[in-house]
Write a protein that holds these residues in place. Structure first.
Motif, PDB file in Angstrom:
ATOM      1  N   ILE A 167      34.403  47.033  47.729  1.00  0.00           N
ATOM      2  CA  ILE A 167      33.448  46.633  48.770  1.00  0.00           C
ATOM      3  C   ILE A 167      32.979  45.197  48.543  1.00  0.00           C
ATOM      4  O   ILE A 167      32.924  44.382  49.471  1.00  0.00           O
ATOM      5  CB  ILE A 167      32.253  47.600  48.794  1.00  0.00           C
ATOM      6  CG1 ILE A 167      32.688  48.964  49.334  1.00  0.00           C
ATOM      7  CG2 ILE A 167      31.103  47.044  49.634  1.00  0.00           C
ATOM      8  CD1 ILE A 167      31.638  50.041  49.200  1.00  0.00           C
ATOM      9  N   ILE A 168      32.640  44.897  47.300  1.00  0.00           N
ATOM     10  CA  ILE A 168      32.160  43.548  46.966  1.00  0.00           C
ATOM     11  C   ILE A 168      33.219  42.498  47.305  1.00  0.00           C
ATOM     12  O   ILE A 168      32.932  41.477  47.941  1.00  0.00           O
ATOM     13  CB  ILE A 168      31.795  43.455  45.470  1.00  0.00           C
ATOM     14  CG1 ILE A 168      30.593  44.334  45.128  1.00  0.00           C
ATOM     15  CG2 ILE A 168      31.540  42.002  45.065  1.00  0.00           C
ATOM     16  CD1 ILE A 168      29.290  43.894  45.699  1.00  0.00           C
ATOM     17  N   LEU A 169      34.454  42.745  46.894  1.00  0.00           N
ATOM     18  CA  LEU A 169      35.513  41.763  47.132  1.00  0.00           C
ATOM     19  C   LEU A 169      35.797  41.595  48.622  1.00  0.00           C
ATOM     20  O   LEU A 169      36.081  40.487  49.088  1.00  0.00           O
ATOM     21  CB  LEU A 169      36.781  42.171  46.375  1.00  0.00           C
ATOM     22  CG  LEU A 169      36.668  42.161  44.847  1.00  0.00           C
ATOM     23  CD1 LEU A 169      37.988  42.568  44.201  1.00  0.00           C
ATOM     24  CD2 LEU A 169      36.229  40.790  44.326  1.00  0.00           C
ATOM     25  N   GLU A 170      35.702  42.685  49.389  1.00  0.00           N
ATOM     26  CA  GLU A 170      35.909  42.596  50.841  1.00  0.00           C
ATOM     27  C   GLU A 170      34.852  41.719  51.501  1.00  0.00           C
ATOM     28  O   GLU A 170      35.138  41.009  52.465  1.00  0.00           O
ATOM     29  CB  GLU A 170      35.872  44.003  51.461  1.00  0.00           C
ATOM     30  CG  GLU A 170      37.122  44.836  51.175  1.00  0.00           C
ATOM     31  CD  GLU A 170      36.960  46.276  51.628  1.00  0.00           C
ATOM     32  OE1 GLU A 170      35.915  46.597  52.245  1.00  0.00           O
ATOM     33  OE2 GLU A 170      37.862  47.091  51.356  1.00  0.00           O
ATOM     34  N   THR A 172      33.066  39.287  49.972  1.00  0.00           N
ATOM     35  CA  THR A 172      32.865  37.971  49.333  1.00  0.00           C
ATOM     36  C   THR A 172      34.159  37.163  49.284  1.00  0.00           C
ATOM     37  O   THR A 172      34.334  36.338  48.393  1.00  0.00           O
ATOM     38  CB  THR A 172      32.299  38.139  47.910  1.00  0.00           C
ATOM     39  OG1 THR A 172      33.242  38.893  47.119  1.00  0.00           O
ATOM     40  CG2 THR A 172      30.969  38.866  47.924  1.00  0.00           C
ATOM     41  N   GLN A 173      35.034  37.421  50.248  1.00  0.00           N
ATOM     42  CA  GLN A 173      36.305  36.701  50.334  1.00  0.00           C
ATOM     43  C   GLN A 173      37.131  36.814  49.045  1.00  0.00           C
ATOM     44  O   GLN A 173      37.839  35.886  48.647  1.00  0.00           O
ATOM     45  CB  GLN A 173      36.087  35.218  50.686  1.00  0.00           C
ATOM     46  CG  GLN A 173      35.374  34.980  52.012  1.00  0.00           C
ATOM     47  CD  GLN A 173      33.867  35.187  51.931  1.00  0.00           C
ATOM     48  OE1 GLN A 173      33.196  34.638  51.052  1.00  0.00           O
ATOM     49  NE2 GLN A 173      33.317  35.965  52.839  1.00  0.00           N
ATOM     50  N   GLY A 174      36.994  37.959  48.383  1.00  0.00           N
ATOM     51  CA  GLY A 174      37.783  38.243  47.191  1.00  0.00           C
ATOM     52  C   GLY A 174      37.316  37.550  45.933  1.00  0.00           C
ATOM     53  O   GLY A 174      38.010  37.585  44.900  1.00  0.00           O
ATOM     54  N   VAL A 175      36.129  36.930  45.953  1.00  0.00           N
ATOM     55  CA  VAL A 175      35.676  36.123  44.806  1.00  0.00           C
ATOM     56  C   VAL A 175      34.673  36.855  43.924  1.00  0.00           C
ATOM     57  O   VAL A 175      34.669  36.704  42.709  1.00  0.00           O
ATOM     58  CB  VAL A 175      35.067  34.786  45.292  1.00  0.00           C
ATOM     59  CG1 VAL A 175      34.707  33.908  44.098  1.00  0.00           C
ATOM     60  CG2 VAL A 175      36.042  34.054  46.195  1.00  0.00           C
TER      61      VAL A 175
END
Length: 615
Positions: A167-170, A172-175
């Motif tokens: 969820i976080i990566l989705e 935050t543009q994978g960062v």
């Protein structure tokens, strides 16, 4: 890794603390809690602790004030990302709050930074869930909790950690996020001397979560208790290898008689070594999750061989000094608590002085928590200077009247609208109490379902049905989105004195901060206002022969689009405020097959814009 029977005592853990201090702190803890009941201790604590009267202040609990204290200790590094050359960006800045219900840490961050920060929560559902809706000093629309695929929010389950990571990566543009906060703990009443041993699973899971979701150079703060055992010190050592700087602090807001402390990590190193440590901790967490009662003799006692920890003399000395210093302070705190129990007339005379000095240093106003106020759409409208302008309808123009309105190429911007002559979806929207939203229809406020805006927000936007094509299976679905065209106020932040370009920049950050792509909720998108030249140099609006309609690409990606029935023109030169841009807005209805005076063909509008450019 060393395994064996689980530890039932810690009085032999003298490698990273002065042996006499360890014996004294364990004995003092046992004697104090055995001799005095909880009620007596609580009463004595209120009088003995010099920092007790700081309490929660304007926030809903003491945890928020702890984070304020920690932020100040670290020179406000958690809330000064916009001044940090490494992290500085247009925003928003991302954070995660883990094992932290009811949400005091997040309340502090959002109070300080509003929607400039976007938060993701993970904690147990139920009694200890997030309750940020009870905050009276923040709107929590730029924060959303998640609970894993099983919906329980149990951080011990590696599946939940990995789900939260996705969820976080989705989002935050994978960062990853800029920082992670965690504040997990549980009652150990009657087993105070074993708190460290009982807490090692939550220690490990919180540290792993940080390694999974932090971006390079990110920060991490987590609550811990005693750190005497080789297991705990080994975990700290592994985290130390993943960051350029670490510190263990006992903030003033942490009561002196308990073992609580906070482990702070700065400047995450996204290296191969960090990845290897992350994979190792994944194995450890999985091992702990699947441990069975019959495996009691196979407990993990050490993560790193003791000789490696001792060989790093700088690290081992730091751990020894930290443990010894905090334990010595705890002994004094326990003795003072006991003394105040036996002398109920005693009161710490420095409480008020300490409270005022701390609030000043932490930059927190000296006020009590306000009562919850029910703010309505009418309340917000009445706070706007001359609100009657909001009733102004857009000027409808045609090919014949175009030149008399759109007179200067560089003064205007355009946006495609889904709205048409019979169906208007453009409205003024306001955010009210409890994230409720109303829109202005005619001269009445109408509630909008499944939409969330920060309290106090006043914006102009259009509700659009976006068609979304799945990249997996090609199936097309429809999702409601609010396209924000302009804004007067975003939460508590007024845009009244900003230029249109500055307002558009704030709107972009705001939309990213409060949009979480949660099923059932209306999505929030900025509707980009483009220069008129783009109308004929770029394919912003395309005609689809098969559907006989105009389409424009959605704000998220090329797999999302919406029908276009009109073009809105906004006057945005340097003389225009939100009010004047709103009042002067003009609209052209476009329809390839309607030859009445109310509609124009797109090609005719483009010709008019081209001719304007030649003047």
């Amino acid at each position: 890794m060393v395994r064996g029977p689980p530890k039932l005592y810690v009085d032999d853990e003298c490698n990273f603390v002065d042996p006499q201090v360890l014996e004294n702190v364990l004995t003092t803890k046992f004697d104090t809690f055995a001799e005095l009941d909880v009620c007596e201790l609580r009463k004595a604590r209120s009088r003995a602790n010099a920092f007790e009267t700081i309490r929660n202040g304007i926030f809903m609990n003491r945890a928020a004030m702890k984070m304020a204290n920690i932020d100040a200790i670290t020179d406000f590094m958690f809330t000064s990302l916009d001044y940090d050359s490494v992290h500085k960006r247009d925003g928003p800045y991302y954070f995660a709050d883990v094992c932290a219900g009811p949400g005091g840490f997040t309340e502090y961050i959002l109070w300080r930074k509003n929607w400039c920060y976007k938060g993701f929560g993970f904690t147990l559902r139920g009694e200890h869930d997030f309750k940020l809706q009870e905050s009276t000093c923040v709107s929590s629309d730029s924060f959303h909790p998640f609970y894993g695929p099983n919906g329980d929010g149990n951080i011990y389950n590696l599946e939940n950690i990995q789900h939260f990571k996705r969820i976080i990566l989705e989002h935050t543009q994978g960062v990853g996020v800029h920082f992670v906060m965690s504040d997990g703990g549980f009652s150990v009443e009657g087993n105070e001397n074993l708190q460290e041993v009982l807490s090692k699973q939550i220690y490990t899971c919180q540290c792993l979560m940080a390694l999974e979701i932090l971006r390079p150079h990110g920060y991490f703060v987590t609550k811990m208790f005693d750190l005497f055992t080789s297991f705990s010190v080994g975990l700290i050592y592994l985290m130390h290898l993943c960051f350029n700087a670490i510190a263990i602090v006992k903030p003033n807001t942490s009561r002196p008689a308990n073992s609580e402390r906070y482990f702070i990590c700065k400047d995450f190193k996204n290296t191969h070594q960090s990845s290897e440590i992350r994979r190792y901790l994944e194995f450890v967490v999985q091992d702990m999750w699947h441990a069975q009662p019959e495996d009691s003799d196979n407990d993990i006692l050490e993560l790193i061989p003791l000789d490696i920890l001792l060989r790093d003399t700088r690290f081992s000395k730091y751990m020894h000094d930290s443990n010894t210093s905090i334990a010595e302070r705890q002994i004094i705190g326990l003795q003072k608590l006991k003394f105040f129990c036996h002398n109920p007339e005693l009161v710490e005379v420095h409480q008020e002085t300490c409270r005022l000095k701390c609030l000043n240093l932490w930059r927190i106003p000296d006020r009590k928590r306000a009562a919850i106020q029910n703010v309505t759409a009418s309340d917000i409208a009445s706070s706007i200077s001359q609100p009657a302008f909001m009733l102004t309808q857009p000027k409808e123009i045609s090919v014949t009247t175009f030149d008399s309105v759109i007179d200067e190429m560089n003064d205007w911007r355009f946006v495609p609208l889904c709205s048409s002559k019979p169906s208007n979806f453009c409205h003024i929207f306001v955010g009210m109490s409890n994230s409720k939203v109303s829109k202005l229809v005619g001269n009445k406020w109408v509630k909008v379902k499944n939409m969330h805006l920060n309290r106090g927000t006043v914006l102009y936007g259009e509700i659009v049905k976006e068609k979304c094509i799945s990249m997996r299976d090609g199936i097309e679905t429809e999702k409601l989105s609010l396209h924000v065209i302009d804004a007067l106020r975003l939460g508590d932040v007024s845009l009244a004195d900003l230029s249109f370009e500055e307002r558009a920049k704030s709107i972009s950050i705001f939309c990213e901060a409060i949009n979480f792509e949660v099923d059932g909720d209306v999505r929030i998108r900025p509707k980009e206002a483009r220069c008129l030249q783009d109308l004929y140099t770029k394919n912003i609006i395309e005609y689809k022969q098969e559907t006989r309609e105009y389409n424009a690409v959605g704000a998220k990606n090329s797999n999302e689009y919406y029908s276009v029935n009109a073009i809105l023109f906004l006057k945005v030169n340097s003389h225009q405020s939100f009010n004047s841009t709103y009042v002067l807005r003009s609209v052209v209805n476009i329809n390839e097959h309607d030859t009445t005076h109310v509609s124009c063909k797109l090609i005719d509008v483009i010709k008019k814009v081209r001719s304007l450019n030649k003047k």
